[in-house]
Design a protein around this motif. Structure first.
Motif, PDB file in Angstrom:
ATOM      1  N   ALA A 109       0.793  -1.155  -0.074  1.00  0.00           N
ATOM      2  CA  ALA A 109       0.079  -0.160   0.056  1.00  0.00           C
ATOM      3  C   ALA A 109       0.831   1.307  -0.085  1.00  0.00           C
ATOM      4  O   ALA A 109       0.609   2.331  -0.797  1.00  0.00           O
ATOM      5  N   PHE A 110       1.711   1.228   0.918  1.00  0.00           N
ATOM      6  CA  PHE A 110       2.749   2.471   0.857  1.00  0.00           C
ATOM      7  C   PHE A 110       3.462   2.565  -0.408  1.00  0.00           C
ATOM      8  O   PHE A 110       3.521   3.899  -0.875  1.00  0.00           O
ATOM      9  N   ASN A 144       2.045   7.200  -6.508  1.00  0.00           N
ATOM     10  CA  ASN A 144       1.150   8.350  -6.759  1.00  0.00           C
ATOM     11  C   ASN A 144       1.914   9.748  -6.614  1.00  0.00           C
ATOM     12  O   ASN A 144       1.374  10.444  -7.372  1.00  0.00           O
ATOM     13  N   VAL A 145       2.390   9.790  -5.578  1.00  0.00           N
ATOM     14  CA  VAL A 145       2.823  11.278  -5.382  1.00  0.00           C
ATOM     15  C   VAL A 145       3.886  11.480  -6.360  1.00  0.00           C
ATOM     16  O   VAL A 145       4.036  12.706  -6.885  1.00  0.00           O
ATOM     17  N   ILE A 151      -4.753   2.648  -6.127  1.00  0.00           N
ATOM     18  CA  ILE A 151      -5.740   3.033  -5.235  1.00  0.00           C
ATOM     19  C   ILE A 151      -6.312   1.803  -4.617  1.00  0.00           C
ATOM     20  O   ILE A 151      -6.768   1.562  -3.440  1.00  0.00           O
ATOM     21  N   PHE A 152      -6.797   0.980  -5.638  1.00  0.00           N
ATOM     22  CA  PHE A 152      -7.331  -0.416  -5.284  1.00  0.00           C
ATOM     23  C   PHE A 152      -6.480  -1.295  -4.278  1.00  0.00           C
ATOM     24  O   PHE A 152      -7.097  -1.740  -3.265  1.00  0.00           O
ATOM     25  N   ILE A 153      -5.185  -1.251  -4.443  1.00  0.00           N
ATOM     26  CA  ILE A 153      -4.489  -2.005  -3.752  1.00  0.00           C
ATOM     27  C   ILE A 153      -4.440  -1.389  -2.187  1.00  0.00           C
ATOM     28  O   ILE A 153      -4.260  -2.133  -1.198  1.00  0.00           O
ATOM     29  N   ILE A 154      -4.325  -0.041  -2.347  1.00  0.00           N
ATOM     30  CA  ILE A 154      -4.195   0.719  -0.835  1.00  0.00           C
ATOM     31  C   ILE A 154      -5.645   0.225  -0.079  1.00  0.00           C
ATOM     32  O   ILE A 154      -5.694  -0.059   0.948  1.00  0.00           O
ATOM     33  N   SER A 178      -7.701  -2.076  -0.397  1.00  0.00           N
ATOM     34  CA  SER A 178      -8.037  -3.519  -0.238  1.00  0.00           C
ATOM     35  C   SER A 178      -6.868  -3.914   1.004  1.00  0.00           C
ATOM     36  O   SER A 178      -7.259  -4.863   1.874  1.00  0.00           O
ATOM     37  N   PHE A 179      -5.677  -3.467   1.026  1.00  0.00           N
ATOM     38  CA  PHE A 179      -4.790  -3.950   1.965  1.00  0.00           C
ATOM     39  C   PHE A 179      -4.905  -3.206   3.323  1.00  0.00           C
ATOM     40  O   PHE A 179      -4.361  -3.637   4.433  1.00  0.00           O
ATOM     41  N   MET A 180      -5.340  -1.779   3.270  1.00  0.00           N
ATOM     42  CA  MET A 180      -5.306  -1.108   4.649  1.00  0.00           C
ATOM     43  C   MET A 180      -6.684  -1.115   5.114  1.00  0.00           C
ATOM     44  O   MET A 180      -7.797  -1.386   4.120  1.00  0.00           O
ATOM     45  N   ASP A 181      -6.878  -1.066   6.441  1.00  0.00           N
ATOM     46  CA  ASP A 181      -8.161  -1.087   6.927  1.00  0.00           C
ATOM     47  C   ASP A 181      -8.887   0.238   7.014  1.00  0.00           C
ATOM     48  O   ASP A 181     -10.001   0.152   6.864  1.00  0.00           O
ATOM     49  N   GLU A 182      -8.084   1.299   7.113  1.00  0.00           N
ATOM     50  CA  GLU A 182      -8.808   2.737   6.972  1.00  0.00           C
ATOM     51  C   GLU A 182      -8.000   3.587   5.935  1.00  0.00           C
ATOM     52  O   GLU A 182      -6.676   3.517   6.028  1.00  0.00           O
ATOM     53  N   VAL A 183      -8.478   4.219   5.132  1.00  0.00           N
ATOM     54  CA  VAL A 183      -7.926   5.041   4.137  1.00  0.00           C
ATOM     55  C   VAL A 183      -8.615   6.188   4.288  1.00  0.00           C
ATOM     56  O   VAL A 183      -9.704   6.436   3.800  1.00  0.00           O
TER      57      VAL A 183
END
Lengths: 151, 99
Positions: free
Chosen positions: A46-47, A53-54, A109-112, A114-119
């Motif tokens: 996710a990171f 993206n940045v 963004i989908f990976i972020i 999906s893998f993180m609990d809160e975004v």
């Protein structure tokens, strides 16, 4: 709190990812459980997408700027904040890719999500993408309330 | 990231090691173009030495697969593990591409 500030350029990606990977190993109690490898892999994934993206989008068409990375570690979770000072975007407008169509791009963004609990994403002069992942709690499928976009 | 191509007995193996990401993926693109232009009938992508992949790297492998499919070529991914396996599973590519 762990803070790292690097130029928002892809050549700094490896350094930043390695720092986050090392920080993941400080989450949880020793000895680390076997599922911690999944935790580490998912946070790093996710990171990495957030950093991409940045580097690829935030400073397009303007002078290159920095990306700040903040890490908060605790016994049961990690909170990452990826902060840039470039273009903002609307997280809510980014739809999940059609995986059946075998996309070649647009999966970050989908990976972020999906893998993180809160975004959450706070747009402004200082754009802040915050991502939280808890140990022992599998990332749930994103629902309407889990993406938070702050103006 | 390092990569190598070996050919033998009508089979081509593309071995990728290290990190296939937004930084390194452009280095791989010319070889992918070559494999397609040569219409290599079967490519095995060996990722057993790959420790990290991002969506850029996935996109390159998917592009190889889709372009090969256009001339009925085969692309199979082997050796997935750890973080690359987690990404492929999330994107449902482990079933599509794995031999």
């Amino acid at each position: 709190m762990i803070r790292l500030r690097v130029p928002g350029m892809l050549r700094y990606r490896d350094l930043a990812v390695r720092a986050v990977a090392a920080a993941c190993k400080l989450v949880g109690e020793e000895p680390r459980a076997s599922n911690h490898h999944d935790f580490d892999d998912e946070v790093v994934s996710a990171f990495g997408e957030a950093f991409n993206n940045v580097a690829l989008h935030s400073y397009r068409g303007r002078p290159a700027g920095d990306v700040e990375i903040e890490l908060e570690l605790s016994a049961d979770r990690i909170v990452l904040r990826v902060i840039d000072f470039g273009h903002s975007f609307d997280l809510r407008q980014i739809a999940d890719p059609d995986l059946d169509a075998l996309p070649e791009s647009g999966m970050g963004i989908f990976i972020i999500r999906s893998f993180m609990d809160e975004v959450t994403y706070e747009a402004g002069e200082r754009n802040v993408l915050s991502m939280t992942k808890r140990l022992h709690h599998p990332a749930s499928a994103p629902s309407a309330g889990e993406d938070v976009q702050r103006p | 990231m390092t990569f190598s191509r070996t050919d033998g007995d009508g089979l081509t193996t593309l071995r990728i090691e290290g990190a296939l990401d937004a930084v390194s993926t452009p280095e791989l693109r010319p070889l992918i173009d070559t494999l397609i232009s040569e219409r290599v009938p079967s490519v095995t992508v060996d990722l057993s030495g790959l420790r990290l992949i991002d969506s850029s790297g996935v996109g390159a492998i998917v592009a190889l697969y889709k372009r090969a499919r256009a001339f009925k070529g085969q692309v199979t991914v082997i050796g997935l593990r750890d973080q690359p396996l987690a990404i492929f599973k999330l994107l449902r590519l482990d079933r599509v591409l794995s031999g």
